[in-house]
Design an enzyme around this catalytic site. Structure first.
Site, short mmCIF file in Angstrom:
data_model
loop_
_atom_site.label_atom_id
_atom_site.label_comp_id
_atom_site.label_asym_id
_atom_site.label_seq_id
_atom_site.Cartn_x
_atom_site.Cartn_y
_atom_site.Cartn_z
N ASN A 10 0.88 -1.17 0.00
CA ASN A 10 0.00 0.00 0.00
C ASN A 10 0.92 1.22 0.00
O ASN A 10 1.48 1.58 1.02
CB ASN A 10 -0.88 -0.05 1.26
CG ASN A 10 -1.79 1.16 1.37
OD1 ASN A 10 -1.75 2.07 0.53
ND2 ASN A 10 -2.61 1.17 2.40
N ARG A 89 -2.64 -2.09 -3.27
CA ARG A 89 -3.83 -1.26 -3.08
C ARG A 89 -3.72 -0.09 -4.05
O ARG A 89 -2.70 0.61 -4.07
CB ARG A 89 -3.87 -0.73 -1.65
CG ARG A 89 -5.00 0.26 -1.44
CD ARG A 89 -5.11 0.66 0.03
NE ARG A 89 -6.23 1.55 0.21
CZ ARG A 89 -6.13 2.81 0.64
NH1 ARG A 89 -4.95 3.32 0.94
NH2 ARG A 89 -7.20 3.55 0.77
#
Ligand code: AMP
Length: 400
Positions: A10, A89
């Site tokens: 992420n 992500r």
């Protein structure tokens, strides 16, 4: 025994969070974060078997250096060959991406194009993808989009009261965010309800530094409070949530604000921080509330009232409501905030069990409603697990 592990990444503009996990069980091997990237105090920390290790990063302190430190940690722990895929992500998938997607040069181009809708996030996500590709080029990389879960919203929920041409020509509509989190907690609630997610009607409140409420009918997102950008909706840590757009003209025309100053004011100086004048951290505000600080009380009152109002208004999207979910740093830990919100929702049939509510913190999951109330759960979110699991599922389905 050798396991198949998915590395979840992420990536933000100055940080890179990661987690290595077994995708079926959600069992985490380690996690960590590289912070202050591009600054000369950049560092990286790893948490494995309950132990934390922190290292300074070397110049040029960038995402590539962070990934190299991550790879060194993976190698030192003999884990490199157990990694089967990388799940990223990605914040904005626009209308194009409503499913997990194998990352190809074309997908990267589209993510880049969508950066105009998420200028702070998508470019950073791409930096993470490209840094990971350099080292893990032999592995499939999959994008999980934060907007994807909300792509099932009907037109009436996502169209603004603006000229329709702005939607058709420029994509100005409501997209919603935190989709991976809302999906995860809804799935967990379906386990509490002992029925398939597709039969569940829920409202979930993701309350962290960013906050959003989602309404889920028959397992699908049908409305959510964040909109074209993550500024719409309820009051957040530093973001204002909904305000009369006329205030922007007043700030510019009467008070001499520049557009950059308005942007900064609404995104970084408002919300809990702006109202309290103290902090965006709910813990600080709650501590001040206990010592009688009136602005701390006002910030909490506004925060909870706006959230309760949004939950009540979202009940209009449902025929039945199985229950309400609290998640996110505040939703998972603050019995004060949860109690105040539930007390405002007695008309919807919610009453809180004080003891159960007090007990739910630091990752505990379960009901907090009293016996004669509609169900309400605290469910710690786990976006990493969704990313790992969906990455694995996509690769299995395409035979990778
Ligand atoms: P998140 O963005 O989901 O990581 O949530 C971050 C926010 O959770 C922080 O800004 C805190 O305000 C809040 N938070 C974390 N722990 C607690 C706690 N024990 N009580 C109240 N709020 C908390």
């Amino acid at each position: 025994m050798k396991k198949s592990l998915v590395l979840v990444i992420n990536c933000g503009s100055s940080s890179l969070k990661f987690s290595l996990m077994e995708p079926n069980s959600g069992e985490e091997v380690f996690n960590g974060i590289a912070q202050c990237l591009l600054l000369n105090n950049a560092s990286i920390s790893f948490k494995m078997n309950g132990e934390k290790q922190e290292l300074s990063l070397k110049a040029p302190f960038d995402h590539d250096v962070a990934i190299s430190a991550l790879v060194a940690f993976i190698n030192n722990n003999h884990l490199f060959h157990q990694i089967t895929a990388i799940g990223h992500r990605v914040v904005h998938g626009g209308e194009k991406y409503c499913h997990p997607t194998l990352i190809t040069p074309k997908v990267k181009q589209q993510v880049h194009k969508l950066a105009k809708l998420a200028p702070l996030h998508n470019p950073a996500n791409l930096v993470g993808i490209e840094a990971a590709e350099k080292v893990f080029g032999h592995l499939a990389q999959v994008a999980i989009f934060d907007t994807a879960f909300h792509q099932t919203m009907p037109e009436k929920a996502y169209i603004y009261g603006l000229p329709y041409s702005l939607y058709k020509e420029h994509g100005i509509r409501r997209y919603g965010f935190h989709g991976t989190s809302h999906y995860f907690v809804a799935k967990q609630a379906s386990i509490h309800l002992n029925k398939p997610l597709e039969q569940c009607n829920l409202i979930s409140a993701h309350l962290g530094n960013g906050c959003s409420i989602s309404v889920i009918a028959d397992g699908k997102s049908v409305d959510t409070s964040l909109g074209f950008t993550p500024l719409e909706g309820v009051v957040m840590g530093t973001r204002s949530g909904d305000v009369d757009p006329g205030i922007i003209f007043y700030l510019v025309n009467q008070l001499g604000y520049s557009l950059d100053q308005v942007d900064n004011l609404l995104n970084k100086e408002s919300g809990l921080l702006g109202i309290s004048g103290l902090s965006n951290d709910c813990r600080t505000i709650e501590a001040e509330l206990l010592s009688g600080n009136v602005r701390a009380k006002l910030a909490i009152d506004v925060f909870c009232y706006r959230i309760a109002k949004k939950i009540a208004s979202f009940s209009a999207s449902l025929q039945t409501l199985d229950g309400l979910i609290f998640t996110g740093g505040i939703g998972e830990n603050s019995s004060t905030i949860r109690g105040l919100i539930l007390n405002q929702l007695s008309l919807l049939g919610f009453t809180v069990d004080e003891q159960l509510n007090l007990e739910k913190r630091f990752g505990q999951q379960g009901n907090i409603n009293s016996t004669n109330s509609r169900a309400c759960w605290v469910i710690p979110t786990n976006e990493e697990w969704v990313i790992a699991e969906q990455t694995q599922r996509l690769l299995t389905s395409i035979g990778e």
